[in-house]
Write a protein that holds these residues in place. Structure first.
Motif, PDB file in Angstrom:
ATOM      1  N   LYS A 145     -10.489  -0.779  -9.768  1.00 48.20           N
ATOM      2  CA  LYS A 145      -9.427  -1.786  -9.568  1.00 48.20           C
ATOM      3  C   LYS A 145      -9.634  -2.757  -8.555  1.00 48.20           C
ATOM      4  CE  LYS A 145      -4.457  -0.889  -8.944  1.00 48.20           C
ATOM      5  NZ  LYS A 145      -3.331  -0.126  -8.764  1.00 48.20           N
ATOM      6  N   LEU A 158      -1.834 -11.005 -12.399  1.00 48.46           N
ATOM      7  CA  LEU A 158      -1.922 -10.139 -13.531  1.00 48.46           C
ATOM      8  C   LEU A 158      -2.500  -8.839 -13.169  1.00 48.46           C
ATOM      9  CD1 LEU A 158      -2.971 -13.229 -16.035  1.00 48.46           C
ATOM     10  CD2 LEU A 158      -0.472 -12.183 -15.832  1.00 48.46           C
ATOM     11  N   ASP A 159      -2.329  -8.062 -13.710  1.00 50.47           N
ATOM     12  CA  ASP A 159      -2.894  -6.566 -13.592  1.00 50.47           C
ATOM     13  C   ASP A 159      -2.841  -6.266 -12.288  1.00 50.47           C
ATOM     14  OD1 ASP A 159      -5.488  -7.664 -15.963  1.00 50.47           O
ATOM     15  OD2 ASP A 159      -3.401  -6.932 -16.330  1.00 50.47           O
ATOM     16  N   ARG A 160      -1.983  -6.852 -11.522  1.00 51.46           N
ATOM     17  CA  ARG A 160      -2.350  -6.465  -9.995  1.00 51.46           C
ATOM     18  C   ARG A 160      -1.644  -4.934  -9.667  1.00 51.46           C
ATOM     19  NH1 ARG A 160       0.810  -7.257  -5.700  1.00 51.46           N
ATOM     20  NH2 ARG A 160       2.552  -8.078  -7.152  1.00 51.46           N
ATOM     21  N   VAL A 161      -0.543  -4.858 -10.512  1.00 50.09           N
ATOM     22  CA  VAL A 161       0.084  -3.413 -10.273  1.00 50.09           C
ATOM     23  C   VAL A 161      -0.297  -2.642 -11.578  1.00 50.09           C
ATOM     24  CG1 VAL A 161       2.309  -2.331 -10.063  1.00 50.09           C
ATOM     25  CG2 VAL A 161       1.693  -4.215  -8.738  1.00 50.09           C
ATOM     26  N   GLN A 215      -8.822  -6.797  -8.275  1.00 51.63           N
ATOM     27  CA  GLN A 215      -7.959  -7.625  -7.712  1.00 51.63           C
ATOM     28  C   GLN A 215      -8.432  -8.541  -6.854  1.00 51.63           C
ATOM     29  OE1 GLN A 215      -6.410  -4.106  -5.169  1.00 51.63           O
ATOM     30  NE2 GLN A 215      -4.670  -3.645  -6.769  1.00 51.63           N
ATOM     31  N   ASP A 222       0.087 -17.817 -12.034  1.00 54.47           N
ATOM     32  CA  ASP A 222      -0.657 -17.502 -10.945  1.00 54.47           C
ATOM     33  C   ASP A 222      -1.648 -16.334 -11.346  1.00 54.47           C
ATOM     34  OD1 ASP A 222      -0.673 -16.119  -7.376  1.00 54.47           O
ATOM     35  OD2 ASP A 222      -2.245 -16.501  -8.692  1.00 54.47           O
ATOM     36  N   ALA A 256      -3.608 -14.598 -10.230  1.00 52.97           N
ATOM     37  CA  ALA A 256      -3.978 -13.364  -9.415  1.00 52.97           C
ATOM     38  C   ALA A 256      -2.958 -12.299  -9.384  1.00 52.97           C
ATOM     39  CB  ALA A 256      -3.966 -14.019  -7.865  1.00 52.97           C
ATOM     40  N   THR A 275      -1.811 -18.548   3.954  1.00 57.74           N
ATOM     41  CA  THR A 275      -1.382 -20.050   3.591  1.00 57.74           C
ATOM     42  C   THR A 275      -2.102 -20.128   2.188  1.00 57.74           C
ATOM     43  OG1 THR A 275      -3.256 -20.630   5.259  1.00 57.74           O
ATOM     44  CG2 THR A 275      -0.684 -21.105   5.795  1.00 57.74           C
ATOM     45  N   LYS A 276      -1.764 -20.899   1.451  1.00 58.40           N
ATOM     46  CA  LYS A 276      -2.473 -21.274   0.375  1.00 58.40           C
ATOM     47  C   LYS A 276      -3.531 -22.251   0.895  1.00 58.40           C
ATOM     48  CE  LYS A 276      -1.140 -23.128  -3.711  1.00 58.40           C
ATOM     49  NZ  LYS A 276      -0.499 -23.909  -4.737  1.00 58.40           N
ATOM     50  N   ARG A 302      -8.894  -7.431   4.565  1.00 54.78           N
ATOM     51  CA  ARG A 302      -7.558  -7.070   4.721  1.00 54.78           C
ATOM     52  C   ARG A 302      -7.075  -5.843   3.707  1.00 54.78           C
ATOM     53  NH1 ARG A 302      -3.380 -10.403   0.618  1.00 54.78           N
ATOM     54  NH2 ARG A 302      -2.073  -8.815   1.267  1.00 54.78           N
ATOM     55  N   ALA A 353      -8.213 -17.369  -6.977  1.00 51.50           N
ATOM     56  CA  ALA A 353      -6.834 -18.184  -6.371  1.00 51.50           C
ATOM     57  C   ALA A 353      -7.059 -18.793  -5.293  1.00 51.50           C
ATOM     58  CB  ALA A 353      -5.877 -16.919  -6.256  1.00 51.50           C
ATOM     59  N   SER A 404      -4.817 -15.937   6.070  1.00 51.97           N
ATOM     60  CA  SER A 404      -4.237 -14.813   4.785  1.00 51.97           C
ATOM     61  C   SER A 404      -2.829 -15.238   4.496  1.00 51.97           C
ATOM     62  CB  SER A 404      -4.707 -13.786   5.131  1.00 51.97           C
ATOM     63  OG  SER A 404      -3.676 -13.292   6.362  1.00 51.97           O
ATOM     64  N   ARG A 413      -9.701 -11.693  -8.816  1.00 52.72           N
ATOM     65  CA  ARG A 413      -8.317 -12.567  -9.004  1.00 52.72           C
ATOM     66  C   ARG A 413      -8.038 -13.339  -7.894  1.00 52.72           C
ATOM     67  NH1 ARG A 413      -7.139  -8.041 -12.431  1.00 52.72           N
ATOM     68  NH2 ARG A 413      -6.285  -6.999 -10.775  1.00 52.72           N
ATOM     69  N   ASP A 414      -8.023 -12.486  -6.687  1.00 51.95           N
ATOM     70  CA  ASP A 414      -7.735 -13.379  -5.282  1.00 51.95           C
ATOM     71  C   ASP A 414      -8.649 -14.373  -4.846  1.00 51.95           C
ATOM     72  OD1 ASP A 414      -6.326 -10.387  -3.130  1.00 51.95           O
ATOM     73  OD2 ASP A 414      -5.546 -11.691  -4.861  1.00 51.95           O
ATOM     74  N   ARG A 463     -11.530 -17.144   4.084  1.00 51.85           N
ATOM     75  CA  ARG A 463     -10.425 -16.698   3.172  1.00 51.85           C
ATOM     76  C   ARG A 463     -11.174 -15.714   2.006  1.00 51.85           C
ATOM     77  NH1 ARG A 463      -5.617 -19.794   3.554  1.00 51.85           N
ATOM     78  NH2 ARG A 463      -6.316 -21.952   4.301  1.00 51.85           N
ATOM     79  N   VAL A 504      -8.370 -21.925  -3.015  1.00 58.05           N
ATOM     80  CA  VAL A 504      -8.238 -23.353  -3.589  1.00 58.05           C
ATOM     81  C   VAL A 504      -9.416 -23.639  -3.694  1.00 58.05           C
ATOM     82  CG1 VAL A 504      -8.076 -25.724  -2.495  1.00 58.05           C
ATOM     83  CG2 VAL A 504      -5.984 -24.194  -2.455  1.00 58.05           C
ATOM     84  N   THR A 531     -11.691 -12.431   4.115  1.00 59.84           N
ATOM     85  CA  THR A 531     -10.655 -11.864   4.543  1.00 59.84           C
ATOM     86  C   THR A 531      -9.981 -11.267   3.120  1.00 59.84           C
ATOM     87  OG1 THR A 531      -9.977 -13.810   5.796  1.00 59.84           O
ATOM     88  CG2 THR A 531      -7.987 -12.270   5.143  1.00 59.84           C
TER      89      THR A 531
END
Lengths: 108, 564
Positions: free
Chosen positions: A52, B305-308, A56, B301, B303, B123-124, A24, A63, B121, A59-60, A17, A65, A20
C-alpha cells in the motif's frame, strides 16, 4: 525492501519533497543516492515499505511538480549491505577531546 | 530600471491581482513602500493568520488566486496554518514572505526562519528568490502552479535586498511547464467501461466533492446527474454543487452526514465519485467504506486515487472535460431502471427526523437565518458543532456558497475568511457563523471589518464549551470534560461594541416563536438586511450534540442518533 528510481529536474526543493514523502510516513531511508543523469537528475531510494505504501509513495512523487518519472524495482545486493550498517552506526559523532567540564555542559 | 518590489507588484497586476492581504514588517517593507500607485490594493489584517485566511476566503469564493503577504520570521510562520489549510482544501494561494538579506540567510539572523523548508510539505511549489532578475519568471511560475491541476498554495520567499535591488524590467513572464509523461488525460475509452459497470449495477450512487465546483463543471455535472437519477450525496465541500431540491439528492455524507446518505453509500454496489478525495471524515473506517461498491473515480489529481480504497475505474482529468465526455457517451445507451432502488434510498422512512433535543434551538436559528438569506449570499462557517449543523441545514444550490475549513479543520477561519469573501463579493450578503472558541482565535479581525466598513453578519454560537471536543469527551471519554470549559467567556457583545460593531444577544427562548411573525423574526430580518457589520451572540444549550455521528474508526452503518 524496495528500490525506487525517481527522475527529476533538480530545481529548488524537489529532492527534499521527494524525501519528505517518505519521511512524513516515518519510513527510514537506509540508502539514498542522488546524481546527475543526462539532462536531469535521478535519486535512488531503498525503502522498507509494504504494498500500500508503494502505491501511495509513487502517486505522491508523481504529483511533485518537477518529478519526471518514477520506477520501482528490486534492490541490488550492494544497497542491501547498507541496511545493517545504517542500523549499527552510532547516530552521534565521536566526541573530540574537550577542554573542560563547563564546555562539555554547554555542548550537552 | 525598477526595484524588485516594483517588479513584484507589476507582475502581480499582470496575473490579475488587484487585492492582497497582509501585515508589514522589516523584511517586507520595500514591498509596502512600493504599493502606492501600483494598482494593487492591500488589506491590512491584524494578524498574519487573519491575512492568509482572508486571502483564502477571497480565493474560495471566486476561484481566483488569493495573495497573502507577511514579513520574515514570525510573520511567515504565522502564515503556516493558512498554507496548510489551502493545501488540504485545494485553494489557489500565493504567499509572499519577506526574508532577511541574502548574505545573512542561514545565520539565524533577526526574524529569520527557513520558511522554504518549513512549508515544503505544505506547498505545491515554492522558491527562495535568488536574484532580482528572476522575479518575473518566478511569479509567473507561482501563479501557474497555484491555479493549474489541483489548485494549491505556493510560497515565494523574497530577501529584502532583492526587493531593493534594481534591474531592467521587460514585462511579466509567461510560464510554460514541461509536459510530464505521467500527465495522462483520460480519453473517451473510459466510457465503455463505465457504461458496462452502470449496466451491471443494481444500486448505483454518486458522491460529489469539491472538485465538482473547482473545475467549474457544476452545470455539466447537474445535467449528468439528472440523466442518471441515482441517489446522490455530497461532501462538505461539495455542498451547493447539487441542487438540494432534486428528489435523488440525500444531503451531506460522512461523519455527520444524513442518515439516508450514509445508508445509501453503505448499500450501493457502484459508486461514482466526482472530485472527492475520499478523506476519512467521509469514509469512516476505510476497510468498511462502501463495502459492496465498485468505484469509478473522476479526479484531476492522480495522487488521490487508491489512497484510501482502490477504485476499479480511475478517470483522470479535469472534470470540465471528463464529465461532458461521459455525458455524451451515456446519452447514446440505455441504462437499467433503478427506480426501485432510488425509491428505497430516497424514501421518506429514511429521512432524518428533526432534532428534538438540546440542538433544536441552534438548528432552528440556522434554519431561520438561511431561509432569510438572499440568493446572492455566502455562509462562512468556522470549525466545530456549529459548522456541522450549518452544513447539515445548508440548502442553497450555489456551488461556492458554503465556505469552511474542511480538511484541516482550522478554528479561527471564519471571521477572516468572511472578510475575504465580502471583499471579493461586495454586493453579497456574507453570513459568518462561528463558535465561542473559534471566534476568539481571530477576534482581532473585527478591527479589519470595522476599518473597511464590511457589512458582514457575524453569528457567535455560544455554548460555553469547545463543543465538538466536549461532545467526543461525553460520548467516548466518559464525560471527562478536560479543558473544554469556556464558561468564563468574555462578553462578546461588549467586545463587538468595543470594536465599533453593532452587537446584541439572542437567547434560546427567543427562537421558539420563530415560526410565526415575532419580535425575534423581525430582529433577524434587521440583522441580515443591515447595511453595517452586525454581531449576534446566540447563547445556546451547553450540552447539545451533533447527530447523526459516525464514531471515528467506525463505519457509516454504525451511526449514532439522538437519544442513543
Amino acid at each position: 525492501m524496495h528500490v525506487f528510481h525517481i527522475r527529476y529536474r533538480n530545481t529548488q526543493g524537489t529532492l527534499m519533497r521527494i524525501l519528505t514523502a517518505a519521511s512524513r510516513r516515518g519510513i527510514d531511508m537506509p540508502y539514498v543516492q542522488a546524481e546527475p543523469s543526462e539532462h536531469t537528475h535521478k535519486v535512488t531510494l531503498l525503502l522498507d515499505v509494504n504494498g500500500k505504501q508503494i502505491g501511495q509513495l509513487c502517486r505522491d512523487w508523481r504529483a511533485v511538480v518537477d518529478v519526471i518519472a518514477v520506477r520501482a524495482g528490486a534492490p541490488l545486493k550492494e544497497m542491501m549491505d547498507y541496511g545493517p550498517a545504517w542500523s549499527t552506526t552510532p547516530h552521534l559523532p565521536p566526541q573530540a577531546a574537550l577542554p573542560g567540564e563547563r564546555t562539555q555542559q554547554a555542548l550537552a | 530600471m525598477l526595484k524588485g518590489a516594483q517588479i513584484v507588484l507589476r507582475c502581480l497586476r499582470s496575473e490579475g491581482v488587484d487585492l492582497m492581504f497582509g501585515y508589514p514588517g522589516g523584511a517586507i517593507m520595500p514591498l509596502y513602500d512600493a504599493l502606492e500607485g501600483s494598482g494593487v490594493r492591500h488589506i491590512l489584517a491584524r494578524h498574519e493568520q487573519g491575512a492568509v485566511f482572508a486571502a483564502e476566503g477571497y480565493a474560495r469564493s471566486t476561484g481566483k488566486v488569493g495573495v497573502a503577504v507577511a514579513t520574515s520570521g514570525p510573520g511567515a510562520t504565522n502564515l503556516v496554518t493558512g498554507i496548510a489549510d489551502a493545501k488540504m482544501d485545494s485553494v489557489p494561494l500565493v504567499c509572499l514572505t519577506g526574508q532577511v538579506r541574502s548574505p545573512l540567510i542561514g545565520t539565524d539572523a533577526f526574524q529569520e526562519t527557513d520558511v522554504f523548508g518549513l512549508t515544503l510539505s505544505l506547498t505545491k511549489w515554492s522558491r527562495l528568490v535568488r536574484s532580482v532578475e528572476e522575479i518575473p519568471e518566478v511569479i509567473a511560475q507561482a501563479f501557474y502552479w497555484a491555479r493549474n491541476g489541483r489548485p494549491g498554495p505556493v510560497v515565494l520567499d523574497l530577501p529584502v535586498d532583492l526587493l531593493k535591488a534594481t534591474t531592467e524590467f521587460h514585462g511579466a513572464a509567461v510560464f510554460r511547464p514541461h509536459p510530464k509523461p505521467s500527465d495522462v488525460s483520460t480519453d473517451s475509452t473510459f466510457c465503455a467501461t463505465m457504461i458496462a459497470m452502470l449496466q451491471q449495477a443494481k444500486r448505483p450512487a454518486a458522491l460529489v466533492g469539491a472538485g465538482a465546483r473547482l473545475s467549474g463543471a457544476v452545470t455539466e455535472l447537474r445535467r449528468l446527474l439528472d440523466y442518471l437519477q441515482v441517489p446522490t450525496f455530497a461532501t462538505v465541500h461539495g455542498l451547493g454543487a447539487v441542487s438540494p431540491g432534486k428528489p435523488y439528492y440525500l444531503g451531506m455524507v460522512g461523519m455527520h452526514g444524513t442518515r439516508a446518505a450514509n445508508l445509501a453509500l453503505n448499500e450501493s454496489d457502484l459508486l461514482l465519485v466526482f472530485g472527492a478525495r475520499l478523506d476519512d471524515r467521509v469514509t469512516g473506517e476505510p476497510s468498511r467504506f462502501a463495502p459492496h461498491a465498485r468505484i469509478v473515480h473522476f479526479e484531476i489529481d492522480p495522487a488521490q486515487l487508491d489512497r484510501v480504497r482502490p477504485c476499479e475505474l480511475p478517470v483522470i482529468g479535469d472534470l470540465a472535460e471528463t464529465i461532458p465526455t461521459a455525458s455524451a457517451e451515456l446519452s447514446r445507451v440505455s441504462l437499467p431502471d433503478c427506480s426501485a432502488w432510488r425509491a428505497v434510498a430516497c424514501g421518506q422512512d429514511r429521512a432524518q427526523p428533526d432534532s428534538r433535543g438540546m440542538a433544536q434551538p441552534t438548528i432552528r436559528l440556522l434554519d431561520e437565518l438561511f431561509r432569510r438569506l438572499p440568493e446572492n449570499s455566502f455562509v462562512v462557517a468556522d470549525v466545530g458543532q456549529h459548522q456541522m449543523w450549518a452544513a447539515q441545514r445548508y440548502r442553497s444550490d450555489k456551488p461556492r456558497g458554503f465556505i469552511t475549513s474542511g480538511g484541516l479543520g482550522a478554528m479561527g477561519f471564519a471571521l477572516p475568511g468572511a472578510i475575504g469573501v465580502q471583499l471579493a463579493n461586495p454586493e453579497a450578503t456574507v453570513l459568518c457563523v462561528s463558535g465561542d472558541g473559534g471566534i476568539q482565535m481571530n477576534i482581532q479581525e473585527l478591527a479589519t471589518v470595522r476599518r473597511l466598513g464590511l457589512p458582514i453578519k457575524i453569528v457567535v454560537v455560544d455554548n460555553k464549551y469547545l463543543g465538538m471536543v466536549r461532545q467526543w469527551q461525553q460520548l467516548f471519554y466518559n464525560r471527562n470534560y478536560a479543558e473544554t470549559d469556556m464558561s468564563d467567556n468574555p462578553d462578546f457583545v461588549a467586545i463587538g461594541r468595543a470594536y465599533g460593531i453593532k452587537a446584541e444577544k439572542l437567547g434560546p427562548d427567543s427562537v421558539s416563536g420563530l415560526q410565526t411573525p415575532s419580535e425575534t423574526g423581525a430582529q433577524l430580518d434587521r440583522f441580515l438586511k443591515s447595511p453595517d457589520a452586525e454581531l449576534l451572540v446566540f447563547e445556546c444549550p451547553p450540552e447539545a450534540n451533533v447527530y447523526p455521528m459516525v464514531p471515528s474508526g467506525g463505519s457509516v452503518s454504525e451511526m449514532l442518533f439522538e437519544d442513543e
